[in-house]
Design a protein around this motif. Structure first.
Motif, mmCIF file in Angstrom:
data_model
loop_
_atom_site.group_PDB
_atom_site.id
_atom_site.type_symbol
_atom_site.label_atom_id
_atom_site.label_comp_id
_atom_site.label_asym_id
_atom_site.label_seq_id
_atom_site.Cartn_x
_atom_site.Cartn_y
_atom_site.Cartn_z
ATOM 1 N N VAL A 45 35.790 35.087 31.835
ATOM 2 C CA VAL A 45 35.733 36.147 32.846
ATOM 3 C C VAL A 45 36.674 35.882 34.020
ATOM 4 O O VAL A 45 37.103 36.820 34.698
ATOM 5 C CB VAL A 45 34.286 36.335 33.367
ATOM 6 N N TYR A 46 37.016 34.623 34.272
ATOM 7 C CA TYR A 46 37.832 34.266 35.420
ATOM 8 C C TYR A 46 39.302 34.048 35.062
ATOM 9 O O TYR A 46 40.117 33.739 35.922
ATOM 10 C CB TYR A 46 37.313 32.973 36.053
ATOM 11 N N GLU A 51 44.530 39.276 31.042
ATOM 12 C CA GLU A 51 45.261 40.527 30.815
ATOM 13 C C GLU A 51 46.386 40.319 29.811
ATOM 14 O O GLU A 51 46.586 41.142 28.908
ATOM 15 C CB GLU A 51 45.831 41.041 32.142
ATOM 16 N N THR A 186 32.363 29.060 39.787
ATOM 17 C CA THR A 186 32.197 30.490 40.021
ATOM 18 C C THR A 186 30.813 30.744 40.593
ATOM 19 O O THR A 186 30.009 29.815 40.764
ATOM 20 C CB THR A 186 32.338 31.274 38.700
ATOM 21 N N LYS A 187 30.513 31.995 40.855
ATOM 22 C CA LYS A 187 29.176 32.356 41.327
ATOM 23 C C LYS A 187 28.100 32.003 40.311
ATOM 24 O O LYS A 187 26.914 31.902 40.657
ATOM 25 C CB LYS A 187 29.118 33.861 41.600
ATOM 26 N N ARG A 214 39.895 31.501 41.397
ATOM 27 C CA ARG A 214 40.515 32.337 42.425
ATOM 28 C C ARG A 214 40.886 33.699 41.852
ATOM 29 O O ARG A 214 41.160 33.829 40.659
ATOM 30 C CB ARG A 214 41.781 31.669 42.980
ATOM 31 N N ASP A 215 40.923 34.696 42.740
ATOM 32 C CA ASP A 215 41.425 36.023 42.396
ATOM 33 C C ASP A 215 40.660 36.619 41.211
ATOM 34 O O ASP A 215 41.232 37.153 40.268
ATOM 35 C CB ASP A 215 42.922 35.947 42.079
ATOM 36 N N THR A 216 39.328 36.518 41.262
ATOM 37 C CA THR A 216 38.477 37.012 40.190
ATOM 38 C C THR A 216 37.172 37.545 40.770
ATOM 39 O O THR A 216 36.767 37.155 41.877
ATOM 40 C CB THR A 216 38.167 35.888 39.175
ATOM 41 N N GLU A 217 36.511 38.416 40.021
ATOM 42 C CA GLU A 217 35.273 39.009 40.522
ATOM 43 C C GLU A 217 34.141 37.999 40.633
ATOM 44 O O GLU A 217 33.137 38.256 41.311
ATOM 45 C CB GLU A 217 34.837 40.170 39.605
ATOM 46 N N VAL A 218 34.263 36.840 39.993
ATOM 47 C CA VAL A 218 33.205 35.824 40.081
ATOM 48 C C VAL A 218 33.588 34.699 41.048
ATOM 49 O O VAL A 218 32.945 33.651 41.066
ATOM 50 C CB VAL A 218 32.877 35.239 38.690
ATOM 51 N N GLU A 219 34.606 34.927 41.872
ATOM 52 C CA GLU A 219 35.018 33.914 42.845
ATOM 53 C C GLU A 219 33.928 33.712 43.902
ATOM 54 O O GLU A 219 33.279 34.664 44.339
ATOM 55 C CB GLU A 219 36.317 34.337 43.543
ATOM 56 N N GLY A 221 33.052 33.458 47.362
ATOM 57 C CA GLY A 221 33.803 33.950 48.501
ATOM 58 C C GLY A 221 33.387 33.441 49.861
ATOM 59 O O GLY A 221 34.168 33.505 50.807
#
Length: 353
Positions: A45-46, A51, A186-187, A214-219, A221
């Motif tokens: 996921v990270y 892509e 990650t989270k 970094r730069d991922t929805e599971v970062e 923050g």
């Protein structure tokens, strides 16, 4: 546990290469990062390459892969790191490539998720590599499935079985192979890192590297959580540091974001080759897959030596964008500063012993 290979001062061995760069010369790259394929058997996921893994299925054709390993050796490079891109051990010619690397008497390391089922390949790696690092992230099977999204049901079990086999061979051979585990935080997996390190020790890993995705929805923050993680890592290092090397973003550092204020100048100490055959300045500058200005050649079009010593290489270095470099954590951030302070500002006093 070999303490020397985790010492940040290893960058000081690049003294002569750094002096050449400062004098406007192009040194021989001591290391090559070779990405054989964008194909991957996980969908983490990270993943910064996800892509490209999904959109492109590029792999270096096996014959070309053999040729470029020869060219790496002919260039005078000392070692190759097989990594992603995708999952390097899924490349159909990877066994042949590793044998070629051994035949050329090049040192090599492997960064992998180590989920493949190929005992002969793993035996070859375990008996000949200088280091391996497994991207595991957690020893909890449920969290592993969410983070890595492997194809099979027994994803983590297969990985742990493979790593136990590699560690067993290392112990039986009494070799200097360094076996590391990477924990990308990650989270979903940052809690109870003490338990994680205990499991790594019990399996026989030499090192555990903790970095923040970094730069991922599971970062992760928020700074408070990062501070709490740093506190736990500090306690882990105090309690377990004699049994396993605990690494942050770089050696003894913890997991704060790295960055630079001056343009990176040390990229010529290594050469990077991607699954498309492109030769970009480094493996951290993620935009090079979309920004042709960061690419200075392609092994399908030119010999590697011609690419390395080309004017196009120098022009690409001159275009390095500090803001892009600072998007991600990069060990070159620290290496650049250490050698800048020591050589450019003269603080190292290296004229003396």
């Amino acid at each position: 546990m070999n303490q020397y290979c985790y010492d940040v001062r290893r960058i000081f061995t690049f003294y002569y290469e750094a002096k050449q760069i400062l004098a406007g010369e192009m040194p021989i790259p001591r290391m090559a990062i070779l990405m054989p394929t964008f194909v991957c058997n996980h969908r983490c996921v990270y993943c910064l390459f996800r892509e490209m893994n999904e959109k492109y299925k590029h792999s270096i054709e096996t014959g070309l892969l053999m040729r470029v390993i020869d060219e790496i050796g002919d260039l005078g490079t000392k070692g190759i790191e097989f990594s992603g891109g995708g999952e390097p051990l899924t490349h159909p010619g990877i066994t042949e490539a590793i044998r070629k690397t051994i035949d050329r008497q090049l040192k090599f390391g492997v960064l992998s998720n180590f989920s493949i089922s190929n005992p002969k390949l793993l035996d070859l790696i375990a008996k000949n590599a200088s280091y391996v690092r497994a991207s595991i992230d957690t020893f909890d099977g449920n969290i592993y499935r969410v983070l890595h999204r492997p194809g099979g049901k027994d994803g983590l079990a297969q990985v742990l079985d493979n790593m136990e086999g590699i560690i067993r061979i290392k112990q039986n051979e009494n070799s200097e192979l360094q076996v590391g585990v990477k924990i990308l935080l990650t989270k979903l997996n940052y809690k109870n890192l003490t338990r994680t390190i205990e499991q790594a020790i019990n399996m026989g890993f030499d090192s555990a590297q903790f970095k923040v995705a970094r730069d991922t929805e599971v970062e992760i923050g928020d700074k408070q959580t990062i501070d709490e993680i740093n506190d736990e890592l500090s306690q882990i290092r105090d309690s377990y540091g004699k049994r396993i090397k605990v690494l942050g973003n770089l050696m003894e550092r913890e997991i704060e974001k790295t960055g630079i204020t001056r343009q990176c100048w040390l990229s010529p100490i290594l050469i990077v080759i991607t699954p498309t055959g492109d030769v970009p300045l480094c493996c951290y500058y993620q935009e090079h897959f979309r920004d042709p200005s960061h690419i200075y050649g392609n092994i399908k079009e030119q010999p590697l030596r011609d690419i390395w010593y080309s004017n196009k290489h120098r022009e690409a270095i001159a275009r390095i964008n500090i803001e892009e470099c600072n998007r991600y954590d990069c060990r070159w951030h620290i290496y650049n500063e250490i050698l800048y302070q020591a050589l450019v500002l003269g603080k190292g006093q290296w004229e003396f012993i």
